[in-house]
Design a protein around this motif. Structure first.
Motif, PDB file in Angstrom:
ATOM      1  N   UNK A   1     -12.610  -2.968  11.629  1.00  0.00           N
ATOM      2  CA  UNK A   1     -13.341  -3.538  10.511  1.00  0.00           C
ATOM      3  C   UNK A   1     -13.235  -5.056  10.451  1.00  0.00           C
ATOM      4  N   UNK A   2     -12.587  -5.673  11.433  1.00  0.00           N
ATOM      5  CA  UNK A   2     -12.466  -7.120  11.436  1.00  0.00           C
ATOM      6  C   UNK A   2     -13.569  -7.732  12.281  1.00  0.00           C
ATOM      7  N   UNK A   3     -14.021  -8.892  11.840  1.00  0.00           N
ATOM      8  CA  UNK A   3     -15.048  -9.613  12.574  1.00  0.00           C
ATOM      9  C   UNK A   3     -14.599 -11.049  12.818  1.00  0.00           C
ATOM     10  N   UNK A   4     -15.060 -11.592  13.916  1.00  0.00           N
ATOM     11  CA  UNK A   4     -14.748 -12.976  14.266  1.00  0.00           C
ATOM     12  C   UNK A   4     -16.062 -13.749  14.353  1.00  0.00           C
ATOM     13  N   UNK A   5     -16.074 -14.997  13.900  1.00  0.00           N
ATOM     14  CA  UNK A   5     -17.319 -15.746  13.972  1.00  0.00           C
ATOM     15  C   UNK A   5     -17.182 -17.169  13.488  1.00  0.00           C
ATOM     16  N   UNK A   6     -18.333 -17.790  13.327  1.00  0.00           N
ATOM     17  CA  UNK A   6     -18.392 -19.176  12.881  1.00  0.00           C
ATOM     18  C   UNK A   6     -19.657 -19.375  12.048  1.00  0.00           C
ATOM     19  N   UNK A   7     -19.673 -20.468  11.307  1.00  0.00           N
ATOM     20  CA  UNK A   7     -20.850 -20.776  10.487  1.00  0.00           C
ATOM     21  C   UNK A   7     -20.980 -22.274  10.293  1.00  0.00           C
TER      22      UNK A   7
ATOM     23  N   UNK B   1       0.854  -1.180   0.000  1.00  0.00           N
ATOM     24  CA  UNK B   1       0.000   0.000   0.000  1.00  0.00           C
ATOM     25  C   UNK B   1       0.889   1.228   0.000  1.00  0.00           C
ATOM     26  N   UNK B   2       0.291   2.402   0.274  1.00  0.00           N
ATOM     27  CA  UNK B   2       1.042   3.649   0.226  1.00  0.00           C
ATOM     28  C   UNK B   2       2.145   3.693   1.272  1.00  0.00           C
ATOM     29  N   UNK B   3       2.051   2.885   2.329  1.00  0.00           N
ATOM     30  CA  UNK B   3       3.060   2.853   3.381  1.00  0.00           C
ATOM     31  C   UNK B   3       4.131   1.798   3.126  1.00  0.00           C
TER      32      UNK B   3
ATOM     33  N   UNK C   1     -10.549 -10.510   7.315  1.00  0.00           N
ATOM     34  CA  UNK C   1      -9.379  -9.651   7.253  1.00  0.00           C
ATOM     35  C   UNK C   1      -9.816  -8.225   6.962  1.00  0.00           C
ATOM     36  N   UNK C   2      -9.011  -7.267   7.389  1.00  0.00           N
ATOM     37  CA  UNK C   2      -9.336  -5.864   7.165  1.00  0.00           C
ATOM     38  C   UNK C   2      -8.142  -4.987   7.475  1.00  0.00           C
ATOM     39  N   UNK C   3      -8.292  -3.691   7.172  1.00  0.00           N
ATOM     40  CA  UNK C   3      -7.182  -2.761   7.352  1.00  0.00           C
ATOM     41  C   UNK C   3      -6.874  -2.506   8.821  1.00  0.00           C
ATOM     42  N   UNK C   4      -7.872  -2.646   9.695  1.00  0.00           N
ATOM     43  CA  UNK C   4      -7.662  -2.417  11.116  1.00  0.00           C
ATOM     44  C   UNK C   4      -8.682  -3.237  11.896  1.00  0.00           C
TER      45      UNK C   4
END
Length: 257
Positions: free
Chosen positions: A74-80, A3-5, A68-71
């Protein structure tokens, strides 16, 4: 990808083991559930499938992990859990998902005008019927529960996505094509990461309904040209907002290796 960094991020990396009645995946991979009306997202986790769709008892797939996410916000944890079966030309898929954000969202408004949920539980049942060898009809029924703690907001709502699909796409065969048209009547709480190129977050918690269509055509082996469009509007109004409308038309070229 950088990314930009100038940081390097891992796209996909996973191990997989597959037998006739067993499939195991662990690592970072893409989680595309059914038609992607609920989730189409890179995840870190474990996925285990037992059985086959066309067995007497069908197949059962378990997933546990996080998106996955930038921070962390925005991340979520779960199951299905997903059960899939087939009876001749009729296919049935029933899924249940329970996901929560690793970091709770800040206040955004206690009504449907607010945005996001801290926790979502979603039940999904998709029926597909092969009308002809090239034409398939499907109905995706949805029931969703959503909660946002900072707003004290809870919602329970249902909806559906109906679709007709014509053709079969084979990326290796020039001239292969697939076209579909869908009608969406979908609660916002049923969406973790929608696969459509339309912006479903635009409708906040007001849910949405409308049409979508797409055509994929293999120009040459490994090269897919697509054109698609969506015409959507909010399903509910709020005290402060009226009609929200979104029209999207786009095209793309995708190379397969």
């Amino acid at each position: 990808e950088p990314d930009a960094n100038h940081h390097l991020y891992l796209g996909r990396l996973y191990v997989q083991h597959e037998q006739d009645r067993l499939k195991v995946e662990a690592g970072r991979f893409n989680y595309y559930l059914l038609d992607g009306n609920v989730i189409d997202k890179k995840v870190d986790g474990l996925r285990l499938r037992l059985g086959q769709r066309n067995d007497n008892l069908g197949s059962l797939t378990f997933f546990a992990g996080r998106t996955t996410g930038a921070d962390d916000r925005h991340r979520q944890r779960g199951w299905s859990l997903l059960h899939s079966s087939q009876y001749g030309r009729l296919k049935s898929d029933a899924a249940y998902l329970d996901f929560h954000r690793i970091q709770s969202l800040p206040p955004s408004g206690p009504s449907r005008a607010g945005t996001g949920f801290d926790r979502q539980r979603i039940a999904e049942w998709r029926l597909m019927y092969e009308l002809t060898p090239k034409l398939t009809a499907s109905l995706d029924l949805l029931q969703a529960w959503g909660r946002h703690g900072a707003d004290g907001y809870d919602t329970t709502d249902s909806g559906f996505v109906a679709a007709l699909t014509y053709g079969h796409l084979d990326e290796r065969q020039k001239g292969s094509y697939e076209a579909w048209i869908r009608y969406y009547d979908q609660p916002s709480a049923s969406i973790l990461y929608h696969t459509m190129d339309g912006d479903t977050t635009f409708f906040r918690r007001m849910d949405f309904r409308g049409w979508g269509a797409r055509l994929d055509y293999i120009v040459c082996p490994g090269l897919d040209w697509a054109i698609e469009g969506f015409s959507l509007k909010n399903r509910h109004d709020t005290v402060w907002t009226g009609d929200f409308r979104e029209t999207v038309i786009g095209t793309s070229l995708t190379a397969y290796f």
